[in-house]
Design a protein around this motif. Structure first.
Motif, PDB file in Angstrom:
ATOM      1  N   VAL A  78       0.810  -1.182   0.001  1.00  0.00           N
ATOM      2  CA  VAL A  78      -0.005  -0.035   0.073  1.00  0.00           C
ATOM      3  C   VAL A  78       1.041   1.191   0.048  1.00  0.00           C
ATOM      4  O   VAL A  78       0.574   2.035  -0.885  1.00  0.00           O
ATOM      5  CB  VAL A  78      -0.951   0.108   1.365  1.00  0.00           C
ATOM      6  CG1 VAL A  78      -1.757   1.400   1.356  1.00  0.00           C
ATOM      7  CG2 VAL A  78      -1.960  -1.098   1.059  1.00  0.00           C
ATOM      8  N   GLU A 108       0.957   3.495  -3.289  1.00  0.00           N
ATOM      9  CA  GLU A 108       0.178   4.920  -3.236  1.00  0.00           C
ATOM     10  C   GLU A 108       1.164   5.890  -3.628  1.00  0.00           C
ATOM     11  O   GLU A 108       0.781   6.802  -4.232  1.00  0.00           O
ATOM     12  CB  GLU A 108      -0.652   4.870  -2.046  1.00  0.00           C
ATOM     13  CG  GLU A 108      -1.646   3.871  -1.979  1.00  0.00           C
ATOM     14  CD  GLU A 108      -2.707   3.996  -3.084  1.00  0.00           C
ATOM     15  OE1 GLU A 108      -3.151   5.126  -3.708  1.00  0.00           O
ATOM     16  OE2 GLU A 108      -3.192   3.084  -3.779  1.00  0.00           O
ATOM     17  N   LEU A 162      -8.686   5.066  -7.155  1.00  0.00           N
ATOM     18  CA  LEU A 162      -7.899   5.561  -6.221  1.00  0.00           C
ATOM     19  C   LEU A 162      -7.214   6.839  -6.653  1.00  0.00           C
ATOM     20  O   LEU A 162      -7.114   7.931  -5.798  1.00  0.00           O
ATOM     21  CB  LEU A 162      -6.954   4.548  -6.030  1.00  0.00           C
ATOM     22  CG  LEU A 162      -7.497   3.221  -5.389  1.00  0.00           C
ATOM     23  CD1 LEU A 162      -6.324   2.527  -5.265  1.00  0.00           C
ATOM     24  CD2 LEU A 162      -7.813   3.282  -3.899  1.00  0.00           C
ATOM     25  N   HIS A 171      -7.117   1.241  -0.432  1.00  0.00           N
ATOM     26  CA  HIS A 171      -6.187   0.188  -0.851  1.00  0.00           C
ATOM     27  C   HIS A 171      -6.030  -0.781   0.233  1.00  0.00           C
ATOM     28  O   HIS A 171      -5.898  -1.980   0.089  1.00  0.00           O
ATOM     29  CB  HIS A 171      -4.952   0.813  -1.314  1.00  0.00           C
ATOM     30  CG  HIS A 171      -4.084  -0.178  -2.072  1.00  0.00           C
ATOM     31  ND1 HIS A 171      -3.152   0.711  -3.022  1.00  0.00           N
ATOM     32  CD2 HIS A 171      -3.782  -1.419  -2.298  1.00  0.00           C
ATOM     33  CE1 HIS A 171      -2.623  -0.226  -3.783  1.00  0.00           C
ATOM     34  NE2 HIS A 171      -2.813  -1.516  -3.470  1.00  0.00           N
TER      35      HIS A 171
END
Length: 117
Positions: A10, A14, A83, A100
Motif C-alpha cells: 500500500v 500509493e 484511487l 487500498h
C-alpha cells in the motif's frame, strides 16, 4: 501480512502511483484526467508479473493464464482510476491508502477463510 500489505504494498504503490507519478506527469504538461488514467494504466500493468505467477502456480484453474492476467490488469487499472480520483478529490494520499489497505486486507481474509474452510 500485517507488515507486507501496509508497508510493502500500500505505502509503496500509493506513493508511486497516486503521488509521484501523477505529479511528474502534471509537471510534464498532462492534465489531471490524463495523469490519473496514465498512472492507473501503469498501476494495472504493474500487476502483470504477480498475476502471471499466481496463475502459473495453480494449474487447477479452469481459466487460461492470459484470462487471469488480463482480468487482473483490467481490474487493477479500474481500481487505479478510482484511487487516483479519490486522491485528487481529497487532496490527500490517506483516503486512497485506506481504501487500498482495506481492499488488500479483505482479499487476504477471504483467501485465508476459503483455504481453511
Amino acid at each position: 501480512a500485517l507488515v507486507a500489505i501496509p508497508l510493502g504494498t500500500v505505502l509503496v504503490e500509493e506513493v508511486a502511483f497516486r503521488s509521484a507519478l501523477p505529479a511528474l506527469l502534471g509537471r510534464a504538461g498532462a492534465g489531471t484526467r490524463t495523469a490519473i488514467v496514465s498512472s492507473a494504466t501503469l498501476f494495472g500493468l504493474w500487476h502483470v508479473a504477480p498475476s502471471l505467477t499466481t496463475a502459473l502456480e495453480d494449474p487447477s484453474r479452469d481459466l487460461p493464464v492470459w484470462v487471469v492476467v488480463a482480468g487482473t490488469v483490467v481490474f487493477t487499472t479500474a481500481a487505479g482510476v478510482g484511487l487516483g480520483w479519490l486522491r485528487h478529490r481529497s487532496g490527500s494520499l490517506l483516503p486512497p491508502m485506506l481504501v487500498h489497505l482495506a481492499t488488500n486486507s479483505l482479499g487476504v481474509v477471504l483467501l485465508w477463510t476459503l483455504t481453511l474452510g
